[in-house]
Design an enzyme around this catalytic site. Structure first.
Site, PDB file in Angstrom:
ATOM      1  CE  LYS A 373      -0.269  -0.377   5.032  1.00  0.00           C
ATOM      2  NZ  LYS A 373      -1.108  -0.768   6.175  1.00  0.00           N
ATOM      3  CE1 TYR A 600      10.162  31.598  -0.249  1.00  0.00           C
ATOM      4  CE2 TYR A 600      10.589  29.244  -0.011  1.00  0.00           C
ATOM      5  CZ  TYR A 600      10.138  30.319  -0.763  1.00  0.00           C
ATOM      6  OH  TYR A 600       9.650  30.110  -2.016  1.00  0.00           O
TER       7      TYR A 600
HETATM    8  C1  LIG Z   1      -0.419  -1.563   6.879  1.00  0.00           C
HETATM    9  C2  LIG Z   1      -0.969  -2.776   7.413  1.00  0.00           C
HETATM   10  C3  LIG Z   1      -0.140  -3.888   7.607  1.00  0.00           C
HETATM   11  C4  LIG Z   1       1.348  -3.844   7.450  1.00  0.00           C
HETATM   12  O1  LIG Z   1       1.868  -3.297   8.630  1.00  0.00           O
HETATM   13  P1  LIG Z   1       3.416  -3.197   8.985  1.00  0.00           P
HETATM   14  O2  LIG Z   1       3.427  -2.821  10.415  1.00  0.00           O
HETATM   15  O3  LIG Z   1       3.985  -2.151   8.123  1.00  0.00           O
HETATM   16  O4  LIG Z   1       4.009  -4.519   8.734  1.00  0.00           O
HETATM   17  C5  LIG Z   1      -0.729  -5.067   7.995  1.00  0.00           C
HETATM   18  N1  LIG Z   1      -2.059  -5.143   8.218  1.00  0.00           N
HETATM   19  C6  LIG Z   1      -2.874  -4.097   8.058  1.00  0.00           C
HETATM   20  C7  LIG Z   1      -4.320  -4.246   8.302  1.00  0.00           C
HETATM   21  C8  LIG Z   1      -2.360  -2.875   7.666  1.00  0.00           C
HETATM   22  O5  LIG Z   1      -3.158  -1.820   7.547  1.00  0.00           O
END
Ligand SMILES: *Cc1c(COP(=O)(O)O)cnc(C)c1O
Length: 708
Positions: A373, A600
């Site tokens: 993701k 800035y």
């Molecule tokens: C993002 C996510 C993961 C992965 O989590 P990490 O801590 O980065 O390994 C796993 N399960 C869900 C439901 C998530 O939203």
């Protein structure tokens, strides 16, 4: 030889395609039957080169539209280098054959740019000119328009190739082609032929896997039709050359789609070996002929099939040997992110290492379902998912349907679980792209069910995080969802919200979450439901609670070689390797005189004369603005250069007073190694007062992602 899963169908086909190219140049059936040889070398084998063009189109030329021009330019450079080497290799043979006698300047140009300096080498300049042409067109036209232009060019090409006999009847065309042939010997080149096949490759990613029956039907109709076309053209003696047929692009369309959907085990060496067969086989023809002469073993040249087999085997053997030698000597690749202002380097070896380590911490029965993701935590979702797919991973999780669609369009197969909410208006995407949806609660389950078409789901179970999921104590709701007609319940999962901290309170909480989850599973079984796939661990779950392994582990942050905090990352640093580096170009080097202020809000004032460098990277690229005014540093020439003044949207300045010979155009590392120093993403997160996950997932979309 290591077997890995790749874009297997396409990769695998390179070998028969290379064998077909060798056939074109050796005419295997010539001793037996002229008709059969015509079919083999002038019809069937004509799919080989377009196939190679399409592969390049899909994996390289597509970069023109994905903001990955760097990838395209690197390929052009590589091809030019290969062309150069091949030219040298064949120089003696060409001189011996008298190819280069009485050359005019125009001849040299024609050979270099269109024909190739030896007969089979036209492929390389065709790649280069074709890609350059598409690059130019892509500046002014969109993808569809470029495709249309490529079709037009191909049609013009046909008139100078298989249909020349017809075209030259018209005086205008006769003049036109005459002019053409004073510049290039054939129309099968980078202008008229290659662009269409490149574009067919580019467009191969546009749609989802099609219905294989239709594809087979398409191939079974178009190929015989193309054969018929070839025979007709031959009967009427219309061909000037026979590389291009009207139906060839149609055949290639179906063939390529069939190949890319295919899951065969590919062999890691296929790609480099096939390229070398292509380059080397004419040399091997000469070797085989010489061998036949010397040994008086004349069957080698007299029987066309034996000759073909000898050339092919020798080419393949020499190519394989060269590849093995090259792999042994293990040259280190260096990415140069062709001219990018700022870019990310993704270390595929580190990624592979992390996959292996995490897999080893889990029982065999538990598969990784990497979280890709947020553009794979900034690393580039397509790049990372393809890399993981090669390593045998066949399940992924994403945050939303759009992320899943993007992966599917880029050829990612297997399970793709959407972890978050999908609006009902996007339900068609779930079905069309075979995405698996999370059931976020009982009301949502009803909504999914009402869509009317079967949707694959994993039910989220809320065991204590209270974010999404059906509450674990609402067993009747869970059972009700299992009975829904249009839902195919493939999995059941929960998410642990304290698995990262091993204090008593948090450990107890995790244990309670796990118990609640197992209780749901037991109840389901007690009610006679086949147990679907189970998963609850994310990265910290795998590291701290390996005993909670289910059928999948949804690893995210650990896969990228770091953990949320610097302390945790250090604790696990001997088994995880960071995957990402952030680099940027030095735009300008200047002196800031004593008493002058910079940036800035003139937040920085020089206490003495100093050298500063401006980098072409800013907070829009994901570097937190909180690193301004000396909080953060970058690495230049292996030395630390502190940030001075405020970080801007696209630029920032650093103090390089202690570093000699810094020049514009050189690189600075914002995250990653440089010399003996390393700035880890954990350092950046700590300086910005957040966790690595946030820094990584906010890496800017405009950074080019380079695989190293
Ligand atoms: C993002 C996510 C993961 C992965 O989590 P990490 O801590 O980065 O390994 C796993 N399960 C869900 C439901 C998530 O939203």
């Amino acid at each position: 030889m290591k077997e890995i899963k790749r874009y297997a169908g396409v990769d695998f086909f390179r070998i028969p395609a290379a064998a077909l190219v060798v056939a074109i140049h050796t005419s295997p059936l010539a001793s037996f039957d002229a008709g059969a040889d015509f079919f083999l070398t002038r019809v069937l084998a004509r799919i080989a080169v377009p196939f190679f063009f399409m592969v390049t189109g899909q994996f390289v030329v597509s970069g023109l539209w994905d903001m990955q021009t760097g990838r395209v330019m690197r390929y052009v450079k590589k091809t030019a280098l290969l062309y150069g080497i091949a030219m040298l290799l064949y120089l003696p043979a060409g001189i011996y054959a008298g190819h280069y006698q009485e050359l005019t300047f125009a001849d040299v140009l024609r050979m270099l740019v269109f024909d190739g300096t030896f007969y089979h080498l036209w492929y390389f300049p065709a790649c280069i000119t074709g890609i350059c042409l598409l690059y130019l067109l892509s500046r002014f036209l969109n993808k569809k328009q470029v495709f249309a232009a490529a079709v037009l060019l191909y049609i013009i090409g046909l008139g100078g190739d298989s249909y020349y006999g017809l075209a030259k009847q018209v005086p205008f065309f006769a003049d036109f082609y005459e002019t053409c042939f004073s510049v290039c010997s054939y129309t099968r080149n980078g202008i008229f032929m290659a662009p269409l096949f490149f574009m067919l490759g580019v467009l191969a990613d546009e749609h989802i896997p099609d219905d294989r029956r239709i594809l087979w039907a398409g191939l079974c109709v178009s190929f015989p039709a193309m054969t018929e076309e070839a025979y007709l053209l031959r009967a009427f003696r219309l061909q000037r050359h026979d590389s291009m047929y009207v139906l060839l692009p149609v055949v290639m369309f179906f063939l390529y789609r069939l190949l890319r959907g295919r899951q065969i085990k590919g062999i890691a060496y296929v790609v480099p070996v096939s390229t070398r067969i292509y380059i080397l086989h004419p040399a091997m023809i000469l070797v085989v002929r010489a061998a036949a002469k010397v040994t008086k073993f004349t069957i080698l040249t007299e029987n066309s099939l034996v000759h073909y087999a000898a050339v092919l085997l020798l080419s393949a053997a020499v190519s394989l040997l060269l590849v093995i030698i090259r792999k042994r000597t293990g040259q280190v690749q260096k990415a140069s992110a062709f001219g990018a202002r700022a870019w990310l380097e993704v270390d595929h070896a580190a990624l592979g290492h992390n996959v292996k380590m995490l897999q080893e911490m889990l029982p065999q029965s538990c598969k990784l379902m990497p979280a890709v993701k947020a553009d794979a935590y900034g690393h580039g979702a397509v790049l990372v998912a393809k890399e993981l797919q090669k390593a045998g991973v066949d399940a992924f999780c994403v945050a939303c349907a759009a992320e899943g669609v993007r992966l599917r369009r880029q050829g990612i197969r297997g399970l793709i679980l959407v972890l978050g909410y999908t609006h009902p208006q996007q339900f068609p995407l779930l079905v069309r792209y075979k995405l698996t949806q999370t059931v976020v609660d009982d009301v949502y389950a009803e909504r999914l069910n009402r869509y009317g078409k079967t949707i694959h789901v994993h039910i989220g179970i809320d065991t204590g995080m209270h974010r999404i999921g059906v509450r674990s104590e609402h067993m009747e709701q869970i059972l009700h969802i299992c009975q829904m007609r249009n839902l195919s319940v493939d999995g059941l999962f929960t998410h642990l919200c304290t698995s990262d901290v091993m204090t008593e309170r948090f450990v107890n909480y995790t244990v309670a979450q796990a118990q609640a989850f197992y209780h749901v599973v037991e109840q389901m079984q007690a009610h006679g439901y086949a147990c679907p796939a189970l998963h609850m661990q994310a990265s910290y779950g795998v590291l701290n609670y390996p005993e909670l392994a289910g059928d999948y582990a949804r690893v995210g942050i650990a896969l990228y070689g770091v953990l949320s905090t610097k302390e945790d990352t250090e604790q696990w640093s001997n088994c995880l390797k960071p995957v990402l580096s952030l680099k940027a170009r030095i735009a300008s080097v200047r002196t800031l005189y004593q008493g002058e202020s910079a940036g800035y809000g003139i937040q920085y004032t020089a206490e003495r004369d100093m050298r500063i460098a401006t980098l072409s990277v800013g907070y829009a690229d994901g570097l937190p603005r909180a690193l301004s005014c000396g909080v953060g540093s970058v690495l230049i020439h292996g030395c630390l250069a502190p940030v001075i003044g405020r970080i801007c949207m696209d630029q920032m300045t650093v103090d390089i007073s202690g570093i000699s010979n810094v020049r514009a155009g050189e690189e600075a590392a914002l995250i990653g190694r440089c010399g003996d120093l390393e700035i880890s993403v954990c350092d950046v997160a700590k300086q910005a007062g957040t966790i690595t996950n946030e820094i990584l997932s906010r890496m800017g979309a405009r950074l080019e992602r380079v695989r190293i």
